[in-house]
Scaffold this active site. Structure first.
Site, mmCIF file in Angstrom:
data_model
loop_
_atom_site.group_PDB
_atom_site.id
_atom_site.type_symbol
_atom_site.label_atom_id
_atom_site.label_comp_id
_atom_site.label_asym_id
_atom_site.label_seq_id
_atom_site.Cartn_x
_atom_site.Cartn_y
_atom_site.Cartn_z
ATOM 1 N N GLY A 93 32.492 -39.430 66.583
ATOM 2 C CA GLY A 93 33.297 -39.112 65.619
ATOM 3 C C GLY A 93 33.661 -40.449 64.888
ATOM 4 O O GLY A 93 33.539 -41.462 65.214
ATOM 5 N N CYS A 94 34.340 -40.280 63.682
ATOM 6 C CA CYS A 94 34.760 -41.350 62.588
ATOM 7 C C CYS A 94 35.687 -42.297 63.200
ATOM 8 O O CYS A 94 35.238 -43.389 63.173
ATOM 9 C CB CYS A 94 34.954 -40.639 61.461
ATOM 10 S SG CYS A 94 36.620 -39.477 61.523
ATOM 11 N N PHE A 95 36.839 -41.937 63.818
ATOM 12 C CA PHE A 95 37.936 -42.798 64.350
ATOM 13 C C PHE A 95 37.207 -43.398 65.589
ATOM 14 O O PHE A 95 37.228 -44.428 65.675
ATOM 15 C CB PHE A 95 39.050 -42.069 64.609
ATOM 16 C CG PHE A 95 40.173 -41.549 63.768
ATOM 17 C CD1 PHE A 95 40.673 -43.004 62.957
ATOM 18 C CD2 PHE A 95 40.712 -40.586 63.510
ATOM 19 C CE1 PHE A 95 41.499 -42.896 62.077
ATOM 20 C CE2 PHE A 95 41.745 -40.454 62.598
ATOM 21 C CZ PHE A 95 42.165 -41.557 61.726
#
Length: 324
Positions: A134-136
């Site tokens: 995921g990005c976070f």
């Protein structure tokens, strides 16, 4: 040439993959699948590609491609793979959260490898299936992994991170509407964000016992990028911390440690992660910055593809930020 297929090509991550692969020297796009835009030009969803490609979206898949990227909403990759099969040799890179956790990572007897190159490079090189982070999770893990490797995450970790509106996907909602988002900032999913599980999975693979993670995600009034500030107790010197990070990322293609404070414009439109360290009394602050659609999604997916096919990680990803 690596023959690639894209599933779910009309969204933001699909669009970024198309842009990268159209200019990748070792790959070609075989098809871009979309249930909502089949038969329409790719430029109808991505107008910046007008004049760059004359390809149309398709409602059919070629099961013989070398690699397929799944750019579907969370939960939909599993459903798609149950109703669509690919050849025994086709590699799969999933950009959703369906296969990121170990308990969800097996498909047809084959494991999905968690696709964070700075952590799992050798496993990615041997893998058939990849669960893209995921990005976070990418921004936060890269700020924490060196400390976990050295056993320095025994205390509480506090994380504040802000993301651009593209992190919410292409479908409009109340909190992505211009009138709401412009000149505004807010938090959401305080201390319960879904990316916490994959972050904890990664850091505990390096350090068995860690302090609790307190993560507060924020919505910013900009389109792309993530800036994460992460701090924890650290009793050794700042120089020691910098050395830990430099050693950990000494062979990392896209993660840079800098002595100067960082900002988003350094990394937007690139596959880079920039990290800055600052010590205040007994507290160590790690600041990390990435582009949520590139290093946080499609760029990292292509980086993983490059590793899987034995080519340089930077192939097709020599992208430059525009600071001004």
């Amino acid at each position: 040439m690596i023959k690639a297929g894209i599933i779910g090509g009309s969204g933001y991550t699909g669009g970024e993959l198309i842009r990268i692969l159209l200019n990748h020297p070792s790959a070609t796009i075989d098809f871009v699948f979309s249930t909502t835009r089949a038969g329409k030009p790719i430029s109808s969803a991505h107008p910046d590609l007008l004049g760059t490609t004359d390809m149309d979206f398709t409602g059919k898949v070629n099961p013989e491609v070398d690699v397929v990227f799944l750019c579907l909403g969370h939960g939909n990759s599993t459903k798609f793979l149950k109703s669509n099969s690919f050849s025994r040799t086709t590699k799969i890179i999933d950009l959703s959260n369906d296969f990121r956790l170990r308990e969800d990572s097996i498909l047809d007897g084959k494991p999905f490898v968690y696709g964070l190159p700075e952590l799992n490079k050798e496993a990615i090189q041997k893998a058939s299936y990849i669960a893209n982070p995921g990005c976070f999770a990418t921004a936060i893990q890269l700020a924490l992994l060196p400390l976990a490797k050295a056993g320095h995450l025994e205390n509480e970790v506090h994380i504040n991170a802000v993301t651009g509106s593209t992190g919410a996907g292409v479908s409009p909602s109340g909190t992505t509407h211009f009138s709401w988002r412009n000149n505004n900032v807010s938090w959401y999913k305080p201390f319960t964000h879904q990316h916490l599980a994959e972050i904890k999975q990664s850091i505990t693979s390096l350090q068995d016992e860690t302090g609790e993670l307190f993560f507060l995600p924020n919505r910013g009034n900009f389109t792309r990028g993530i800036l994460a500030t992460v701090y924890t107790r650290f009793e050794e010197s700042e120089d020691k911390a910098i050395q830990l990070f430099q050693d950990f990322y000494s062979e990392a293609e896209f993660t840079q440690i800098t002595s100067a404070p960082i900002h988003l414009k350094q990394v937007v439109n690139t596959n880079q992660c920039h990290i800055h360290l600052h010590k205040h009394n007994d507290t160590l602050l790690m600041t990390s910055a990435i582009d949520n659609l590139l290093k946080g999604a499609s760029g990292q997916a292509v980086q993983n593809m490059n590793l899987m096919f034995g080519i340089a990680q930077s192939e097709g990803l020599k992208l430059k930020a525009g600071v001004y």
